[in-house]
Design an enzyme around this catalytic site. Structure first.
Site, mmCIF file in Angstrom:
data_model
loop_
_atom_site.group_PDB
_atom_site.id
_atom_site.type_symbol
_atom_site.label_atom_id
_atom_site.label_comp_id
_atom_site.label_asym_id
_atom_site.label_seq_id
_atom_site.Cartn_x
_atom_site.Cartn_y
_atom_site.Cartn_z
ATOM 1 N N LYS A 187 -32.784 10.124 -22.134
ATOM 2 C CA LYS A 187 -33.587 10.189 -20.902
ATOM 3 C C LYS A 187 -33.285 11.428 -20.046
ATOM 4 C CE LYS A 187 -35.149 5.498 -21.145
ATOM 5 N NZ LYS A 187 -34.476 4.308 -21.635
ATOM 6 N N TYR B 162 -30.852 -3.502 -23.823
ATOM 7 C CA TYR B 162 -31.658 -2.834 -24.842
ATOM 8 C C TYR B 162 -30.942 -1.567 -25.273
ATOM 9 C CZ TYR B 162 -35.572 -0.312 -27.024
ATOM 10 O OH TYR B 162 -36.382 0.384 -27.888
ATOM 11 N N ASP C 74 -23.692 2.504 -23.405
ATOM 12 C CA ASP C 74 -25.048 3.019 -23.569
ATOM 13 C C ASP C 74 -25.521 3.473 -22.192
ATOM 14 O OD1 ASP C 74 -27.701 3.541 -23.827
ATOM 15 O OD2 ASP C 74 -28.184 1.746 -24.980
HETATM 16 C C1 LIG Z 1 -34.409 3.877 -23.135
HETATM 17 C C2 LIG Z 1 -33.163 3.313 -23.643
HETATM 18 C C3 LIG Z 1 -32.787 3.427 -24.997
HETATM 19 C C4 LIG Z 1 -33.706 3.993 -26.045
HETATM 20 O O1 LIG Z 1 -34.011 5.323 -25.835
HETATM 21 P P1 LIG Z 1 -35.327 5.930 -26.544
HETATM 22 O O2 LIG Z 1 -35.295 7.364 -26.165
HETATM 23 O O3 LIG Z 1 -36.471 5.170 -25.982
HETATM 24 O O4 LIG Z 1 -35.170 5.725 -27.999
HETATM 25 C C5 LIG Z 1 -31.548 2.965 -25.376
HETATM 26 N N1 LIG Z 1 -30.702 2.412 -24.481
HETATM 27 C C6 LIG Z 1 -31.024 2.297 -23.182
HETATM 28 C C7 LIG Z 1 -30.044 1.709 -22.235
HETATM 29 C C8 LIG Z 1 -32.271 2.713 -22.720
HETATM 30 O O5 LIG Z 1 -32.588 2.543 -21.434
#
Ligand SMILES: *Cc1c(COP(=O)(O)O)cnc(C)c1O
Length: 429
Positions: free
Chosen positions: A266, A144, A238
């Site tokens: 995060k 994701y 990511d």
């Molecule tokens: C949480 C997450 C996102 C999205 O971040 P948001 O702050 O919710 O937009 C993107 N990539 C990864 C790997 C994530 O865990």
């Protein structure tokens, strides 16, 4: 245990909010029942509006790595608030947080702050395209990367929970440059390079965290990076979830791979809306005002959010809880494995440091397809029994559980009791 007030708020919320939640992962779609409403949290514990107390293994889906309301973070926020909330101009704190972040990633000279992980990744993708002059991006099934159109295909937890292959409202054109590969399978990447000569790069969660926890096997990441280098394509890491969670820096460091572009979120905001993307100078100089790739934000680098990030990362560095995370993570892993054995439940536990989760399957889980062999009905039973025994988990089979450095011995005892009772309930179901 009663959930009367949560139920009441849920009913009220339904009128003007969509499903009474502001993010679908907070709905209890796959575990049955309705979402809990939270009143407050402190340290390792979270309290709902009915006064039920839980050991919190959600931690806002990762950011609250020091636990809730750490004194030093709260002090820094209060201090920042006194000077104003937003200026639309630069502040010293942005430079400080940028320095902390760049120092923690060897391959990162410059960083740009944004307001969420989604924004970080969509900007990182734009940057990869700007730098290479190519359009196609490879992503892995089950990973994701936020809710931008281009990557909202085969996108793991939220969609999997709702049994959606992708999202409505995403035009075909928006995903025509997105290619899907299989996690831990380099050949599935190579095939795309054989078929296309306009691939800008590959985006990956260096530790999968949004199909449940999935760990790169053997030398997958290293081989991927070497292969991409030979093709002149970029590796986009990511690390929105893994950044500063697996070590002080990225999972890429632990796995001895240096990404070309890194996306963060995060933990770097410590509970405030902060995202970031960064790279070496040559790449970052593509970004406006230095270069021709446009990306902007009214609230980017927000002074309160920056104070939250600086204080969280500074305290995190001081505590250096990563060994502790590993020890406690292993304890919880063992608790799960032993309880499953005791009650004859098929279970696979995947863990990387302070990210872990059980899959209700006898199969090894190394990609999304294998993750989906998990029995989500069993997870639903397990989830509610954990709640009733005072442990707050993400309401989905495909989300990682997180640890904070505020966790105590007493919490682990609570988790142990809860897991045993939940595994028993699963076996009797
Ligand atoms: C949480 C997450 C996102 C999205 O971040 P948001 O702050 O919710 O937009 C993107 N990539 C990864 C790997 C994530 O865990």
């Amino acid at each position: 245990m009663e959930f009367k007030k949560s139920q009441k708020l849920y009913n009220r919320g339904l009128e003007n909010l969509v499903g009474a939640v502001n993010s679908p992962v907070r709905a209890f779609a796959s575990v049955g029942g309705n979402p809990l409403f939270i009143k407050k949290a402190k340290g390792s514990k979270i309290v709902d509006v009915d006064g039920n107390r839980y050991v919190d293994l959600v931690l806002s889906y990762g950011p609250m790595i020091l636990g809730h309301r750490h004194k030093k973070v709260q002090r820094a926020i209060n201090k920042a608030l006194k000077n104003g909330y937003s200026f639309g101009a630069s502040t010293e704190n942005e430079i400080k947080l940028a320095k902390i972040v760049c120092n923690a990633f060897p391959g990162m000279d410059k960083v740009r702050f944004v307001n969420s992980g989604t924004e970080a990744v969509l900007s990182g993708i734009r940057l990869a395209r700007a730098f290479t002059g190519k359009d196609k991006i490879i992503k892995f099934s089950g990973c994701y990367h936020g809710h931008q159109d281009a990557l909202l295909v085969a996108a793991g937890s939220g969609l999997a929970t709702l049994s959606l292959p992708g999202s409505k409202g995403v035009p075909e054109g928006a995903v025509k440059n997105t290619l899907i590969a299989t996690y831990n399978d380099l050949d599935s990447v190579k095939k795309h390079f054989e078929a296309h000569d306009d691939i800008a790069g590959v985006i990956i969660e260096p530790i999968g965290g949004n199909m449940g926890v999935v760990i790169p096997q053997n030398n997958f990441l290293k081989e991927l990076k070497d292969f991409l280098e030979s093709k002149g394509a970029l590796l986009i890491a990511d690390e929105v979830m893994t950044g500063f969670r697996s070590q002080f820096g990225g999972a890429q460091g632990l796995l001895e791979v240096e990404a070309d572009i890194t996306c963060l979120g995060k933990v770097i905001g410590g509970g405030f809306p902060v995202g970031a993307y960064g790279a070496r100078n040559e790449i970052m100089e593509m970004v406006a005002p230095l270069g021709g790739m446009y990306q902007a934000g009214t609230l980017s680098g927000n002074p309160i959010a920056m104070a939250g990030g600086i204080s969280t990362l500074t305290e995190l560095k001081r505590q250096n809880p990563y060994e502790l995370f590993d020890t406690i993570g292993e304890q919880i892993e063992n608790i799960l494995v032993e309880a499953a054995k005791k009650y004859g439940v098929d279970l696979t536990v995947n863990r990387f440091g302070s990210m872990l989760n059980p899959f209700f399957t006898s199969k090894q889980v190394t990609n999304f397809e294998e993750a989906q062999t998990s029995d989500t009905e069993k997870f639903g039973v397990f989830f509610w029994e954990m709640i009733k025994n005072g442990v707050f988990l993400p309401p989905s089979q495909f989300e990682a559980w997180f640890l904070s450095s505020a966790i105590t011995e007493e919490d682990i005892e609570i988790i142990k009791k809860a897991v045993n009772s939940a595994m028993k309930a699963v076996s009797e179901n």
